[in-house]
Motif scaffolding. Structure first.
Motif, short mmCIF file in Angstrom:
data_model
loop_
_atom_site.label_atom_id
_atom_site.label_comp_id
_atom_site.label_asym_id
_atom_site.label_seq_id
_atom_site.Cartn_x
_atom_site.Cartn_y
_atom_site.Cartn_z
N SER A 1 0.85 -1.19 0.00
CA SER A 1 0.00 0.00 0.00
C SER A 1 0.88 1.23 0.00
N ASP A 2 0.28 2.40 0.13
CA ASP A 2 1.09 3.60 0.23
C ASP A 2 1.81 3.62 1.58
N ARG A 3 2.76 4.51 1.70
CA ARG A 3 3.66 4.52 2.86
C ARG A 3 2.91 4.71 4.19
N LEU A 4 2.00 5.67 4.24
CA LEU A 4 1.30 5.95 5.48
C LEU A 4 0.35 4.82 5.87
N THR A 5 -0.33 4.25 4.88
CA THR A 5 -1.24 3.14 5.17
C THR A 5 -0.45 1.92 5.63
N PHE A 6 0.70 1.69 5.01
CA PHE A 6 1.58 0.60 5.43
C PHE A 6 1.95 0.75 6.90
N LYS A 7 2.36 1.94 7.29
CA LYS A 7 2.75 2.16 8.68
C LYS A 7 1.57 1.92 9.63
N ARG A 8 0.39 2.36 9.20
CA ARG A 8 -0.78 2.18 10.05
C ARG A 8 -1.12 0.70 10.19
N LEU A 9 -1.06 -0.05 9.09
CA LEU A 9 -1.38 -1.48 9.13
C LEU A 9 -0.39 -2.25 9.99
N VAL A 10 0.89 -1.90 9.86
CA VAL A 10 1.90 -2.58 10.68
C VAL A 10 1.67 -2.27 12.16
N SER A 11 1.43 -1.00 12.47
CA SER A 11 1.18 -0.64 13.87
C SER A 11 -0.06 -1.34 14.41
N GLN A 12 -1.08 -1.46 13.57
CA GLN A 12 -2.31 -2.12 13.99
C GLN A 12 -2.06 -3.60 14.29
N PHE A 13 -1.32 -4.25 13.41
CA PHE A 13 -1.02 -5.66 13.63
C PHE A 13 -0.19 -5.85 14.89
N GLY A 14 0.79 -4.97 15.08
CA GLY A 14 1.66 -5.08 16.26
C GLY A 14 0.91 -4.82 17.56
N ILE A 15 0.09 -3.78 17.59
CA ILE A 15 -0.66 -3.47 18.81
C ILE A 15 -1.67 -4.58 19.11
N ASP A 16 -2.22 -5.18 18.06
CA ASP A 16 -3.14 -6.30 18.29
C ASP A 16 -2.40 -7.51 18.85
N LEU A 17 -1.16 -7.73 18.43
CA LEU A 17 -0.36 -8.80 19.04
C LEU A 17 -0.18 -8.55 20.53
N LEU A 18 0.08 -7.31 20.90
CA LEU A 18 0.20 -6.98 22.33
C LEU A 18 -1.10 -7.33 23.06
N ARG A 19 -2.24 -6.96 22.48
CA ARG A 19 -3.54 -7.24 23.11
C ARG A 19 -3.72 -8.74 23.32
N ARG A 20 -3.45 -9.51 22.28
CA ARG A 20 -3.66 -10.95 22.37
C ARG A 20 -2.72 -11.59 23.39
N MET A 21 -1.49 -11.12 23.43
CA MET A 21 -0.53 -11.69 24.37
C MET A 21 -0.89 -11.34 25.81
N ILE A 22 -1.32 -10.09 26.03
CA ILE A 22 -1.66 -9.64 27.38
C ILE A 22 -2.91 -10.34 27.91
N THR A 23 -3.90 -10.51 27.03
CA THR A 23 -5.20 -11.05 27.47
C THR A 23 -5.30 -12.56 27.30
N GLY A 24 -4.28 -13.19 26.74
CA GLY A 24 -4.33 -14.64 26.55
C GLY A 24 -5.21 -15.07 25.40
N LYS A 25 -5.48 -14.17 24.47
CA LYS A 25 -6.29 -14.52 23.29
C LYS A 25 -5.44 -15.34 22.31
N ASP A 26 -6.13 -16.00 21.38
CA ASP A 26 -5.42 -16.79 20.38
C ASP A 26 -4.52 -15.89 19.55
#
Length: 412
Positions: free
Chosen positions: A383-408
């Motif tokens: 995607s474009d540069r800004l959207t790429f950064k947003r998607l990566v940040s979204q995926f990373g922050i969601d990993l934090l959520r799943r790890m903290i809460t014990g989600k799959d």
């Protein structure tokens, strides 16, 4: 009730100013139990007369914003008068209030300018402006209503809340609807619709709205019976499981900070291709200092080596955008910070820098819990540069959520 909104201002249509009135007034009307039917942006021109006339006679309520100032391009009151074929009347008390405002601000306004702002349609209910010179008004004709509001948001918003809302509540019976917002990550809105829309409608949900943004979809559900709320939430939880991160209007980063704080989890981040966006989003949340303790932006290879103890030979052999380097960044961040959980990202935002083996949009994201080995994920967000950064940040922050809460966790 059919309600139309006309936002006047040539500067809006020329892209010089953002129209914030639509979002504000649509939300305010929703809180009063009504929905905006149509919105029009109009230039400050003679065309405004016909636009107002057509809107007025096809709606029960027309709201017109802007064009109530003293200059030649402020044409709203004159256009409304012509459209409704009603005379403008001079209001001496309003003249004194406008004059006092200008005098208090140290502005030597000419008398004709003050007089122009003292003219309103005969029979108008004048709405005082506590933050500017342009009063508003409410007009009723043939069972139809028209509200005129000033253009500057700092004047329009308090006028609406302090004057229009009390008038509305005294005139109309409130029909406040029940609503909820569901936030889902990692799925397209069409997939969400296919999985759940028919089931929601069978529960009695009257309106379903989908709002897709990079990496997530917000589902807005509207219904009249409060008992439907619990059933709808249970259905969403059952259908989407760990991909559902909120049953209210909260951001992903808010959920992460809230959960991490309650579980006393300390977080560290090491970012390359996102340039600090992950740490920025996390620290946008009030109270984030209780859990977010370290954040590195190691954009260059040298920074990765000196700041995170990534082995120079590792970068030379596999490259900075690789599983091994992402894991080394996460491990370095965890060791140096003393955090309980670390997240690292390294990728190619583009538009240059890609290759057939490592194209633009490639990213490696690694997460590591204290006492465990890092887990790395390869993802591709072309995607474009800004959207790429947003998607990566979204995926990373969601990993934090799943790890903290014990989600799959997602598959690597």
């Amino acid at each position: 009730m059919r309600i139309e909104l006309i936002n006047t201002g040539t500067e809006i249509l020329q892209g010089q100013k953002t129209n914030t009135h639509l979002a504000f007034l649509a939300h305010e009307l929703f809180l009063l139990g009504e929905k905006l039917t149509l919105q029009i942006a109009a230039r400050d021109s003679k065309d405004l007369v016909e636009i107002i006339r057509e809107a007025f006679y096809r709606s029960q309520l027309t709201i017109v914003t802007g064009g109530l100032g003293p200059t030649s391009d402020d044409m709203t009151r004159e256009a409304v008068a012509e459209a409704l074929r009603m005379p403008l009347i001079f209001h001496p008390q309003l003249f004194q209030k406008v004059k006092s405002f200008y005098d208090g601000a140290g502005i030597a306004a000419p008398s004709w300018a003050i007089q122009k702002q003292s003219l309103f349609l005969e029979g108008s209910l004048i709405l005082e402006n506590d933050h500017g010179s342009a009063a508003g008004s409410i007009i009723e004709k043939e069972g139809r209503l028209l509200i005129m509001l000033p253009g500057p948001p700092r004047e329009l918003e308090p006028m609406w809340k302090n004057h229009v809302v009390p008038w509305w509540k005294s005139r109309f019976e409130l029909r406040k609807p029940f609503t909820t917002i569901c936030k889902i990550v990692g799925l397209a809105e069409s997939v969400i619709q296919q999985r759940v829309e028919s089931k929601l409608k069978s529960l009695g949900v009257e309106e379903i709205g989908y709002c897709e943004s990079p990496g997530e979809v917000a589902l807005r559900l509207l219904f009249k019976d409060k008992e439907i709320l619990t059933k709808a939430r249970d259905l969403m939880t059952e259908t989407f499981g760990s991909d559902l991160y909120a049953l209210e209007d909260k951001s992903l980063e808010e959920v992460v900070i809230e959960k991490a704080t309650s579980k006393k989890v300390k977080i560290a981040t090491a970012e390359s291709c996102t340039g600090g966006l992950i740490s920025s989003r996390l620290t946008d949340v009030p109270g984030s200092s209780a859990t977010f303790i370290y954040g590195w932006v190691t954009y260059s290879n040298e920074a990765k080596i000196t700041q995170l103890k990534v082995d120079k030979s590792l970068i030379s052999s596999v490259g900075a955008v690789s599983k091994e380097v992402a894991e080394a960044m996460a491990s370095g961040a965890l060791e140096i910070s003393g955090a309980d959980l670390s997240l690292a990202v390294t990728g190619i935002a583009g538009p240059q820098g890609g290759s057939p083996e490592k194209p633009v949009g490639l990213v490696w994201v690694a997460i590591q819990r204290k006492g465990s080995k890092p887990i790395a994920y390869e993802r591709f967000f072309p995607s474009d540069r800004l959207t790429f950064k947003r998607l990566v940040s979204q995926f990373g922050i969601d990993l934090l959520r799943r790890m903290i809460t014990g989600k799959d966790l997602p598959k690597c």
